[in-house]
Design a protein around this motif. Sequence first.
Motif, PDB file in Angstrom:
ATOM      1  N   MET A   1       0.843  -1.181   0.000  1.00 21.13           N
ATOM      2  CA  MET A   1       0.000   0.000   0.000  1.00 21.13           C
ATOM      3  C   MET A   1       0.889   1.245   0.000  1.00 21.13           C
ATOM      4  N   LYS A   2       0.538   2.228  -0.845  1.00 18.62           N
ATOM      5  CA  LYS A   2       1.370   3.421  -0.942  1.00 18.62           C
ATOM      6  C   LYS A   2       1.079   4.371   0.214  1.00 18.62           C
ATOM      7  N   SER A   3       2.090   5.154   0.554  1.00 18.30           N
ATOM      8  CA  SER A   3       1.956   6.123   1.639  1.00 18.30           C
ATOM      9  C   SER A   3       1.166   7.336   1.159  1.00 18.30           C
ATOM     10  N   TYR A   4       0.718   8.146   2.101  1.00 25.63           N
ATOM     11  CA  TYR A   4      -0.009   9.369   1.765  1.00 25.63           C
ATOM     12  C   TYR A   4       0.899  10.306   0.970  1.00 25.63           C
ATOM     13  N   ARG A   5       2.160  10.372   1.347  1.00 26.77           N
ATOM     14  CA  ARG A   5       3.124  11.192   0.617  1.00 26.77           C
ATOM     15  C   ARG A   5       3.201  10.749  -0.848  1.00 26.77           C
ATOM     16  N   GLU A   6       3.306   9.450  -1.076  1.00 25.14           N
ATOM     17  CA  GLU A   6       3.347   8.924  -2.440  1.00 25.14           C
ATOM     18  C   GLU A   6       2.069   9.260  -3.200  1.00 25.14           C
ATOM     19  N   VAL A  91       2.931  16.716   4.253  1.00 18.77           N
ATOM     20  CA  VAL A  91       1.939  15.658   4.392  1.00 18.77           C
ATOM     21  C   VAL A  91       0.820  16.081   5.347  1.00 18.77           C
ATOM     22  N   ASP A 125      -7.686  13.915   0.863  1.00 18.90           N
ATOM     23  CA  ASP A 125      -7.873  12.479   0.846  1.00 18.90           C
ATOM     24  C   ASP A 125      -9.374  12.223   0.873  1.00 18.90           C
TER      25      ASP A 125
END
Length: 151
Positions: A1-6, A91, A125
Motif C-alpha cells: 500500500m502506498k503512503s499518503y506522501r506517495e 503531508v 484524501d
Amino acid sequence: MKSYREALLQRTHSLTSAFSNPSTPLSDLLSNFTTDPVPTAHEHGLAELAPFLGREFKGHEGLKQYFGLLDEYLVIERMEFEDSHRWGVDVELGVVVLRGSARFRAKETGKGWDETFVYRVELVDLDGGEVKVCRYEVWADTGALYLARCV
C-alpha cells in the motif's frame, strides 16, 4: 500500500503531466480535481493584466473557465517541471509546492518569453483513499505577460 506522501506526489504528477501535454483533453485535466470540497484555481497577479489573473475560479465550471482563458490568451510550449524529488511536500497540510518552466506566447501579438513559475497544489484524501486536488495556485511573471500583450 502506498503512503499518503506517495499519493500526493502521484496526483500532482498526474496534474502536471496533463497540463504540460497540449493534447490532453480538458476532461482528463479536470479529473485530477475534487468535486467536493469545491475545487479552486487562483493565478496570482493583477486582474487588469489578464482575465485569468488575480481572481478565484470555483468549481469545475470555474476551472473550465480558467483553463479556457489560458487557452484563449496563451500558447504554452515546452512546459517542464523539476524532478519530483525536489518538490516540497507537507503531508500534514496535504500540500505540494513545485517549480516549472515553459515558453509562453501571447496569442494576440505573437510575442513570447521564457518563464519559471511556482505551483502550490493542495490535495485532500477522499473516501476510499483517493487523493485529488482541491486548490491550485500559480505564481508567475505577470510583467512578462503584460509586455508580451502590448502591441
